[in-house]
Design an enzyme around this catalytic site. Structure first.
Site, PDB file in Angstrom:
ATOM      1  CE1 TYR A 171       0.570  -1.688   4.721  1.00 15.03           C
ATOM      2  CE2 TYR A 171       0.607   0.620   5.168  1.00 15.03           C
ATOM      3  CZ  TYR A 171       0.732  -1.071   5.003  1.00 15.03           C
ATOM      4  OH  TYR A 171       1.141  -0.812   6.101  1.00 15.03           O
ATOM      5  N   PRO A 172       0.350   2.416  -0.448  1.00 13.58           N
ATOM      6  CG  PRO A 172      -1.180   3.519  -2.374  1.00 13.58           C
ATOM      7  CD  PRO A 172      -0.807   2.470  -1.303  1.00 13.58           C
ATOM      8  CG  HIS A 198       7.367   4.175  13.053  1.00  7.13           C
ATOM      9  ND1 HIS A 198       6.583   2.823  12.066  1.00  7.13           N
ATOM     10  CD2 HIS A 198       8.354   2.865  12.440  1.00  7.13           C
ATOM     11  CE1 HIS A 198       6.602   2.354  11.580  1.00  7.13           C
ATOM     12  NE2 HIS A 198       7.885   2.816  11.310  1.00  7.13           N
TER      13      HIS A 198
END
Ligand code: 76R
Length: 275
Positions: A171-172, A198
């Site tokens: 996915y972009p 993250h």
């Protein structure tokens, strides 16, 4: 593949990455004789072998799980001319009008600007009260391990060697630039701290998820292509879900369409596609 009259379009570092998604036109395919079908599949098989034999080049082939597309390729190669030429050949390989592109994405592998430096590692991880004393054997060993880990990691980000894990998710995504949630208006230290959070979440999936983050600012619609390889589709679902709670994704990420595929050798892919 080489086009000697053209100077190569190779980035200063990293490779070009193309994700290509196609639908099969079964109406056209059914007009082929058995012999023509066999020849078409042999042509695609030969081309895939040629691409995979090209230096520094990888081609993943996969069936897409839903009718968003039928099959997909992920192509990694240094020269944009080569990527472009292979992409045209792949599109035509089964014959004109058999494969129609339904989605594609162009990006480049890149090093992250948030990769921790040796100095940061010493100051933030090794240097705490509980850390080993500077200069002690434990300190030296930890630094050596850090250097080895980072050398491996940096090389992998720019020049990944992709395993044949069955599940592939693409996915972009972009970082948000709206109102108070503008990633690009944050200072570097704030972004670095957020990215460290993250990475902490990401590292808990080590061995289960292999991520390729390729940059696409100026190259395609979003800012990164996210490719996740997994052995279990549940791990894809879990990491994407867990990341949604992490501030970097919760507050600053916008996503495009998701494609889920299964890596398959070509003969099985042909059968899966009912060719
Ligand atoms: O360990 C490290 O130092 C690597 C740190 C790291 C960086 C710099 C890292 C780790 N990522 C980085 C950069 Mn990531 N990543 C995503 C997604 O769905 C979502 O919410 C987001 C999509 C996933 C699932 C994921 C997984 N990462 C980036 C960037 C570039 C940002 C920039 O430059 O501003 C993006 C867009 C992005 C998105 N990340 C990891 C993971 C995983 C699994 C890890 C751990 C990798 C490992 O240590 O093996």
């Amino acid at each position: 593949m080489s086009e000697p009259s053209l100077p190569p379009l190779v980035p200063r570092e990293g490779w070009h990455v193309m994700h290509l998604f196609y639908q099969v036109d079964h109406a056209q395919w059914s007009l082929f004789s058995d012999e023509e079908k066999r020849q078409a599949m042999t042509r695609l098989t030969g081309l895939v072998q040629e691409i995979r034999a090209t230096p520094d080049t990888q081609l993943l082939s996969f069936a897409i799980a839903t009718p968003k597309a039928d099959l997909g390729f992920m192509l990694l190669t240094p020269d944009l001319h080569v990527a472009n030429a292979f992409e045209k050949l792949l599109s035509l390989s089964l014959g004109p009008e058999i494969l129609s592109p339904v989605y594609s994405y162009l990006s480049q592998t890149e090093a992250s600007e948030y990769t921790p430096t040796r100095e940061q590692y010493i100051a933030e991880t090794l240097g705490g009260d509980k850390g080993p004393a500077a200069g002690s054997p434990e300190f030296t060993t930890a630094l050596k391990e850090f250097d080895a880990r980072m050398a491996h990691y940096l090389k992998f980000r720019l020049y990944p060697a992709l395993p044949d894990w069955p599940v592939i998710c693409f996915y972009p995504m972009s970082k948000r630039r709206s109102g108070r949630d503008n990633w690009y208006a944050l200072d570097f230290e704030t972004r670095r701290a957020l990215m460290a959070g993250h990475a902490r979440v990401g590292r808990t999936y080590s061995g289960r998820i292999l991520q390729v983050i390729s940059g696409s600012t100026g190259l395609d619609e979003y800012e990164w292509g996210v490719t996740l390889l997994a052995k279990d589709s549940g791990d894809v679902k879990a990491i994407v879900y867990e990341m949604r709670f992490d501030e970097v994704s919760a507050r600053y990420a916008d996503f495009g369409d998701f494609y889920i595929g299964m890596q398959l050798p070509l003969d099985l892919l042909f059968r899966r596609l009912c060719l």
